[in-house]
Write an enzyme that holds these catalytic residues in place. Structure first.
Site, PDB file in Angstrom:
ATOM      1  N   THR A 141       0.836  -1.195   0.000  1.00 35.97           N
ATOM      2  CA  THR A 141       0.000   0.000   0.000  1.00 35.97           C
ATOM      3  C   THR A 141       0.872   1.247   0.000  1.00 35.97           C
ATOM      4  O   THR A 141       1.921   1.275   0.638  1.00 35.97           O
ATOM      5  CB  THR A 141      -0.902   0.006   1.248  1.00 35.97           C
ATOM      6  OG1 THR A 141      -1.772  -1.131   1.188  1.00 35.97           O
ATOM      7  CG2 THR A 141      -1.740   1.275   1.335  1.00 35.97           C
TER       8      THR A 141
ATOM      9  N   SER B 132       2.108   5.143  -2.219  1.00 37.39           N
ATOM     10  CA  SER B 132       2.406   5.725  -3.532  1.00 37.39           C
ATOM     11  C   SER B 132       3.424   4.909  -4.313  1.00 37.39           C
ATOM     12  O   SER B 132       3.283   4.741  -5.537  1.00 37.39           O
ATOM     13  CB  SER B 132       2.912   7.164  -3.351  1.00 37.39           C
ATOM     14  OG  SER B 132       4.065   7.201  -2.514  1.00 37.39           O
TER      15      SER B 132
ATOM     16  N   LYS C 101       6.756   0.739   9.044  1.00 42.90           N
ATOM     17  CA  LYS C 101       5.692   0.832   8.065  1.00 42.90           C
ATOM     18  C   LYS C 101       4.404   1.223   8.777  1.00 42.90           C
ATOM     19  O   LYS C 101       4.307   1.109   9.989  1.00 42.90           O
ATOM     20  CB  LYS C 101       5.516  -0.502   7.324  1.00 42.90           C
ATOM     21  CG  LYS C 101       6.704  -0.848   6.443  1.00 42.90           C
ATOM     22  CD  LYS C 101       6.592  -2.218   5.785  1.00 42.90           C
ATOM     23  CE  LYS C 101       5.299  -2.452   5.051  1.00 42.90           C
ATOM     24  NZ  LYS C 101       5.040  -1.407   4.033  1.00 42.90           N
TER      25      LYS C 101
ATOM     26  N   GLY D 176       2.506   4.239   7.706  1.00 43.59           N
ATOM     27  CA  GLY D 176       2.073   5.607   7.467  1.00 43.59           C
ATOM     28  C   GLY D 176       0.725   5.687   6.777  1.00 43.59           C
ATOM     29  O   GLY D 176      -0.031   6.637   6.961  1.00 43.59           O
ATOM     30  N   GLY D 177       0.415   4.648   6.002  1.00 45.16           N
ATOM     31  CA  GLY D 177      -0.876   4.577   5.326  1.00 45.16           C
ATOM     32  C   GLY D 177      -1.913   3.779   6.081  1.00 45.16           C
ATOM     33  O   GLY D 177      -2.994   3.492   5.539  1.00 45.16           O
TER      34      GLY D 177
ATOM     35  N   GLU E 144      -0.310  -5.587   6.039  1.00 41.45           N
ATOM     36  CA  GLU E 144       1.027  -5.636   5.445  1.00 41.45           C
ATOM     37  C   GLU E 144       1.897  -6.655   6.164  1.00 41.45           C
ATOM     38  O   GLU E 144       2.613  -7.441   5.536  1.00 41.45           O
ATOM     39  CB  GLU E 144       1.676  -4.249   5.509  1.00 41.45           C
ATOM     40  CG  GLU E 144       1.034  -3.234   4.575  1.00 41.45           C
ATOM     41  CD  GLU E 144       1.534  -1.814   4.787  1.00 41.45           C
ATOM     42  OE1 GLU E 144       1.288  -0.975   3.901  1.00 41.45           O
ATOM     43  OE2 GLU E 144       2.166  -1.541   5.828  1.00 41.45           O
TER      44      GLU E 144
ATOM     45  N   LYS F 214      14.408   7.268   2.769  1.00 43.11           N
ATOM     46  CA  LYS F 214      13.891   6.306   3.746  1.00 43.11           C
ATOM     47  C   LYS F 214      14.984   5.493   4.430  1.00 43.11           C
ATOM     48  O   LYS F 214      14.718   4.823   5.431  1.00 43.11           O
ATOM     49  CB  LYS F 214      12.905   5.351   3.055  1.00 43.11           C
ATOM     50  CG  LYS F 214      11.768   6.013   2.299  1.00 43.11           C
ATOM     51  CD  LYS F 214      10.921   6.889   3.198  1.00 43.11           C
ATOM     52  CE  LYS F 214       9.603   7.304   2.558  1.00 43.11           C
ATOM     53  NZ  LYS F 214       9.774   8.150   1.364  1.00 43.11           N
TER      54      LYS F 214
END
Length: 225
Positions: A32, A34, A98, A100-101, A107, A125
């Site tokens: 998930t 961008s 991980k 942020g979304g 995930e 990153k």
């Protein structure tokens, strides 16, 4: 290259890598965010050659279906050969932050199931010590305050991500002001707090390979001991 160009470049690198392992019926896990979205766009080119995908969020599932790629329930899917996803931070050991979304739980489930976990990210990153990016923790709503108090005892500053509801119907606490010197230890400590569903440290199941976008091109990183 700007940051968006780097994301596109690592998505293409991951696609080229995955394309070499495609066999009839292969199941590919898709993350998930961008950068993962650019991977989905690349994956459309082989949609008729794969068995299907499993997605870490409803958002990614919608995007996959929009380009004609089958999305399967993980319980009904066969073995997941590879999982491709981005990260908010990675250290040299390929331990990740991980979430942020807000898709961290799904995930982490797909990463645990997958035979190989490929991370794709831009050079911003990669860090020496995890924690500058706030660490997401998914919590049962009624336990939010209890979990926050326990996080303070672990040395973090918890902030409720107001208005955010995960695909699982839960809430997110973002933990600020951490320097995570022992990612596995903190990951396990957070998991022991009653009311925590999952936390965004991917250390017990780190990435196997990182495609890192830089101003001079894509670098491949393997876990450093």
């Amino acid at each position: 290259m700007n940051q968006d160009d780097m994301k596109k470049a690592v998505a293409k690198a991951a696609f080229d890598y995955v394309k070499e392992m495609i066999t009839d019926g292969i199941i590919i896990g898709v993350g998930t965010g961008s950068t993962a979205n650019y991977f989905i766009d690349e994956l459309a080119a082989v949609k008729n050659d794969i068995g299907g995908t499993v997605a870490s969020s409803e958002e990614s599932a919608t995007r996959l279906r929009a380009v004609g790629i089958e999305v399967m329930d993980l319980n009904a899917a066969g073995p997941v050969a590879v999982y491709v996803d981005g990260a908010d931070e990675s250290n040299q050991q390929l331990h990740l932050i991980k979430g942020g979304g807000a898709a961290l739980t799904r995930e982490k489930i797909i990463a645990a199931v997958a035979e190989e976990f490929v991370c794709i990210a831009d050079e911003s990153k990669l860090v020496d010590v995890l924690g500058k990016f706030p660490l997401p923790v998914e919590v049962i709503p009624m336990a939010r305050s209890h979990v926050a108090r326990a996080i303070v005892k672990l040395g973090g500053d918890p902030v409720w991500r107001e208005g955010c509801v995960t695909d699982n119907g839960n809430q997110i606490i973002d933990v600020h002001n951490l320097q995570i010197m022992e990612p596995r230890k903190l990951e396990n400590a957070l998991n022991q707090i009653v009311g925590v569903v999952c936390n965004g440290l991917f250390a017990e199941r780190a990435a196997d390979r990182l495609f890192l976008g830089t101003s001079s091109g894509v670098e491949t990183h393997l876990p450093r001991n």
